[in-house]
Design a protein around this motif. Structure first.
Motif, PDB file in Angstrom:
ATOM      1  N   PHE A  93       0.867  -1.156   0.005  1.00 23.18           N
ATOM      2  CA  PHE A  93      -0.163  -0.031   0.073  1.00 23.18           C
ATOM      3  C   PHE A  93       0.699   1.118  -0.170  1.00 23.18           C
ATOM      4  N   ALA A  94       1.846   1.160   0.626  1.00 26.37           N
ATOM      5  CA  ALA A  94       2.907   2.443   0.880  1.00 26.37           C
ATOM      6  C   ALA A  94       3.417   2.565  -0.457  1.00 26.37           C
ATOM      7  N   ILE A  95       3.767   1.595  -1.226  1.00 25.87           N
ATOM      8  CA  ILE A  95       4.301   1.744  -2.624  1.00 25.87           C
ATOM      9  C   ILE A  95       3.252   2.483  -3.564  1.00 25.87           C
ATOM     10  N   ALA A  96       2.014   1.815  -3.264  1.00 25.84           N
ATOM     11  CA  ALA A  96       0.835   2.601  -4.384  1.00 25.84           C
ATOM     12  C   ALA A  96       0.780   3.898  -3.845  1.00 25.84           C
ATOM     13  N   ARG A  97       0.628   4.306  -2.484  1.00 24.86           N
ATOM     14  CA  ARG A  97       0.391   5.514  -2.051  1.00 24.86           C
ATOM     15  C   ARG A  97       1.273   6.735  -2.776  1.00 24.86           C
ATOM     16  N   GLU A  98       2.879   6.132  -2.492  1.00 25.93           N
ATOM     17  CA  GLU A  98       3.898   7.108  -3.046  1.00 25.93           C
ATOM     18  C   GLU A  98       3.961   7.273  -4.588  1.00 25.93           C
ATOM     19  N   GLN A  99       3.644   6.165  -5.240  1.00 31.29           N
ATOM     20  CA  GLN A  99       3.761   6.241  -6.595  1.00 31.29           C
ATOM     21  C   GLN A  99       2.672   6.280  -7.519  1.00 31.29           C
ATOM     22  N   TRP A 100       1.506   6.037  -7.265  1.00 27.90           N
ATOM     23  CA  TRP A 100       0.394   6.091  -8.077  1.00 27.90           C
ATOM     24  C   TRP A 100      -0.979   6.538  -7.224  1.00 27.90           C
ATOM     25  N   SER A 101      -0.763   7.511  -6.650  1.00 26.97           N
ATOM     26  CA  SER A 101      -1.718   8.351  -6.094  1.00 26.97           C
ATOM     27  C   SER A 101      -2.626   9.054  -7.294  1.00 26.97           C
ATOM     28  N   ASN A 102      -2.205   9.136  -8.471  1.00 27.08           N
ATOM     29  CA  ASN A 102      -3.051   9.814  -9.650  1.00 27.08           C
ATOM     30  C   ASN A 102      -3.933   8.686  -9.820  1.00 27.08           C
ATOM     31  N   GLY A 103      -3.922   7.622  -9.592  1.00 25.10           N
ATOM     32  CA  GLY A 103      -4.839   6.651  -9.736  1.00 25.10           C
ATOM     33  C   GLY A 103      -6.116   6.879  -9.247  1.00 25.10           C
ATOM     34  N   LEU A 104      -6.289   7.749  -8.317  1.00 23.41           N
ATOM     35  CA  LEU A 104      -7.415   8.261  -7.518  1.00 23.41           C
ATOM     36  C   LEU A 104      -8.161   9.096  -8.545  1.00 23.41           C
ATOM     37  N   LEU A 105      -7.672   9.571  -9.693  1.00 25.93           N
ATOM     38  CA  LEU A 105      -8.271  10.481 -10.536  1.00 25.93           C
ATOM     39  C   LEU A 105      -8.529   9.884 -11.911  1.00 25.93           C
ATOM     40  N   SER A 106      -9.701  10.225 -12.599  1.00 31.43           N
ATOM     41  CA  SER A 106     -10.118   9.597 -13.482  1.00 31.43           C
ATOM     42  C   SER A 106     -10.702  10.771 -14.729  1.00 31.43           C
ATOM     43  N   PRO A 107     -10.773  10.625 -15.993  1.00 29.19           N
ATOM     44  CA  PRO A 107     -11.283  11.321 -16.795  1.00 29.19           C
ATOM     45  C   PRO A 107     -12.811  11.741 -16.201  1.00 29.19           C
ATOM     46  N   GLN A 147       0.039  20.088 -14.937  1.00 29.13           N
ATOM     47  CA  GLN A 147       1.303  20.002 -14.264  1.00 29.13           C
ATOM     48  C   GLN A 147       1.324  18.736 -13.339  1.00 29.13           C
ATOM     49  N   PRO A 148       2.356  18.156 -12.901  1.00 28.30           N
ATOM     50  CA  PRO A 148       2.443  17.129 -11.846  1.00 28.30           C
ATOM     51  C   PRO A 148       2.159  17.699 -10.527  1.00 28.30           C
ATOM     52  N   GLU A 149       2.252  18.832 -10.396  1.00 29.48           N
ATOM     53  CA  GLU A 149       1.970  19.813  -9.044  1.00 29.48           C
ATOM     54  C   GLU A 149       0.378  19.730  -9.077  1.00 29.48           C
ATOM     55  N   ASP A 150      -0.348  19.836 -10.233  1.00 29.91           N
ATOM     56  CA  ASP A 150      -1.893  19.827  -9.988  1.00 29.91           C
ATOM     57  C   ASP A 150      -2.440  18.574  -9.995  1.00 29.91           C
ATOM     58  N   PHE A 151      -1.695  17.384 -10.276  1.00 26.57           N
ATOM     59  CA  PHE A 151      -2.204  16.098  -9.858  1.00 26.57           C
ATOM     60  C   PHE A 151      -2.090  15.923  -8.356  1.00 26.57           C
ATOM     61  N   GLU A 152      -0.886  16.413  -7.783  1.00 30.97           N
ATOM     62  CA  GLU A 152      -0.930  16.198  -6.418  1.00 30.97           C
ATOM     63  C   GLU A 152      -1.751  16.981  -5.711  1.00 30.97           C
ATOM     64  N   ALA A 153      -1.940  18.085  -5.975  1.00 33.71           N
ATOM     65  CA  ALA A 153      -3.049  18.907  -5.218  1.00 33.71           C
ATOM     66  C   ALA A 153      -4.337  18.311  -5.397  1.00 33.71           C
ATOM     67  N   ALA A 154      -4.847  17.516  -6.602  1.00 32.36           N
ATOM     68  CA  ALA A 154      -5.975  17.041  -6.630  1.00 32.36           C
ATOM     69  C   ALA A 154      -6.107  15.646  -5.954  1.00 32.36           C
ATOM     70  N   VAL A 155      -5.122  15.017  -5.296  1.00 33.78           N
ATOM     71  CA  VAL A 155      -5.262  13.837  -4.408  1.00 33.78           C
ATOM     72  C   VAL A 155      -4.688  14.154  -3.219  1.00 33.78           C
ATOM     73  N   ALA A 156      -4.712  15.334  -2.749  1.00 33.86           N
ATOM     74  CA  ALA A 156      -4.238  15.533  -1.454  1.00 33.86           C
ATOM     75  C   ALA A 156      -5.145  15.013  -0.242  1.00 33.86           C
ATOM     76  N   GLY A 157      -6.222  14.668  -0.310  1.00 33.07           N
ATOM     77  CA  GLY A 157      -7.065  13.960   0.491  1.00 33.07           C
ATOM     78  C   GLY A 157      -7.061  12.573   0.069  1.00 33.07           C
ATOM     79  N   LEU A 158      -6.007  11.885   0.332  1.00 34.78           N
ATOM     80  CA  LEU A 158      -5.902  10.592  -0.182  1.00 34.78           C
ATOM     81  C   LEU A 158      -6.917   9.500   0.582  1.00 34.78           C
ATOM     82  N   ASP A 159      -7.815   8.963  -0.185  1.00 36.96           N
ATOM     83  CA  ASP A 159      -8.671   7.936   0.187  1.00 36.96           C
ATOM     84  C   ASP A 159      -8.229   6.589   0.000  1.00 36.96           C
ATOM     85  N   GLU A 160      -7.860   5.883   1.207  1.00 36.64           N
ATOM     86  CA  GLU A 160      -7.298   4.509   1.175  1.00 36.64           C
ATOM     87  C   GLU A 160      -8.212   3.658   0.466  1.00 36.64           C
ATOM     88  N   GLU A 161      -9.391   3.546   0.550  1.00 37.38           N
ATOM     89  CA  GLU A 161     -10.532   2.644   0.039  1.00 37.38           C
ATOM     90  C   GLU A 161     -10.335   2.787  -1.623  1.00 37.38           C
TER      91      GLU A 161
END
Length: 321
Positions: A227-241, A249-263
């Motif tokens: 899970f830690a690997i996924a959280r660090e490397q693929w948090s963008n997976g929380l977003l979809s079209p 920008q990468p920073e835009d993706f980081e801001a969009a997933v700031a409230g990481l939802d584990e489920e």
């Protein structure tokens, strides 16, 4: 037998190390590979983005299996240049190259300085680009004046047969739209019912060729490490079209997933420490209608994943599928 492939993520791994990984994937028993095609990573933690067209030529030269790529012609890539590149790859490596064509994302395309069109315009531009590419790979001299412009273009080094051009689609609507021109369909993991709709709509609209599923997964000795690997490397997976289409920008993706939802992350990435359990979960997704599955371990270290794939995951998947 379902085709089991390896996904090479340019956003996460330096091109030289990724070349070693795809060579290792063939040795591990994967049937083929595919790669992404980005100018920028999704997040700064990923930290890479090699040029896919350079890399795929080296990868094809160093392996014997098929390797495909995702590509978005029309803005960052002019379709004439893509037709030349694809023709060269297929002429050098006959029957081993394919591409999945998409309408693009702002994170890669905004750099031209041109405006970012609405989705329906991008779809129209993609269709025009694919038509131009097909004509050029068929040996025609092409003029075209539309959303893309071409003046008396011709590709001189042609393969015996053009490579297949598939479509990328996440929604059932896009899959149905693509059925009239695509020679296959590629999509990414989502809920099984949604995957089934994508495949069914593509086939119902007359879509031919293989249906390809890309599955993101994280494998480690313990679930919390995976899970830690996924959280660090693929948090963008929380977003979809449509969100992912328009962020620049990468920073835009980081801001969009700031409230990481584990489920939600566990839905986007299959997280597991047990290869048998993971094989069952992958098989359930594939059985919604897919001919090929490409596995993407979201960690930057691929060697352990390839070991697990060779000794446990691939044999288990082949037995189940």
């Amino acid at each position: 037998m379902v085709f089991i492939g390896f996904h090479a993520s340019h956003e996460q791994i330096a091109p030289s190390a990724l070349l070693d990984a795809v060579i290792g994937a063939e040795r591990a028993g994967f049937d083929g590979a595919m790669c992404s095609d980005h100018l920028a990573p999704w997040t700064r933690a990923q930290g890479h983005s090699g040029f896919a067209l350079s890399w795929i030529a080296a990868a094809l030269a160093c392996t014997r299996f098929s390797i495909g790529m995702v590509n978005a012609p029309g803005q960052r890539y002019h379709p004439v240049m893509i037709a030349q590149a694809f023709s060269t790859l297929e002429e050098m490596f006959p029957g081993r190259f394919w591409a999945a064509m998409g309408s693009g994302e702002a994170i890669n395309e905004h750099v031209t300085g041109d405006g970012w069109p609405a989705k329906h315009i991008r779809n129209d531009r993609l269709r025009e680009s694919v038509d131009v590419i097909h004509r050029l790979m068929g040996g025609e001299e092409v003029d075209h004046d539309g959303l893309v412009r071409v003046h008396r273009a011709r590709v001189w080094s042609l393969p015996a047969e053009p490579p297949p051009l598939f479509a990328t689609a996440v929604s059932a609507e896009t899959a149905a739209w693509a059925a009239s021109w695509a020679q296959g369909l590629a999509t990414v993991v989502q809920e099984p019912a949604a995957l089934r709709r994508v495949v069914d709509c593509y086939r119902a609209a007359g879509g031919a060729g293989p249906c390809i599923l890309q599955v993101h997964l994280s494998v480690a000795d313990r679930d919390d490490v995976a899970f830690a690997i996924a959280r660090e490397q693929w948090s963008n997976g929380l977003l979809s079209p449509p969100v992912t289409w328009d962020l620049e920008q990468p920073e835009d993706f980081e801001a969009a997933v700031a409230g990481l939802d584990e489920e939600q992350l566990r839905k986007a990435v299959l997280i597991d420490h047990d290869a048998s359990s993971l094989a069952g979960r992958i098989a359930d997704l594939v059985e919604t209608g897919f001919d090929r599955v490409y596995l993407h371990h979201v960690g930057t270290e691929q060697s352990r994943f390839l070991d697990v794939a060779e000794t446990e995951l691939i044999p288990e998947l082949k037995e189940r599928l």
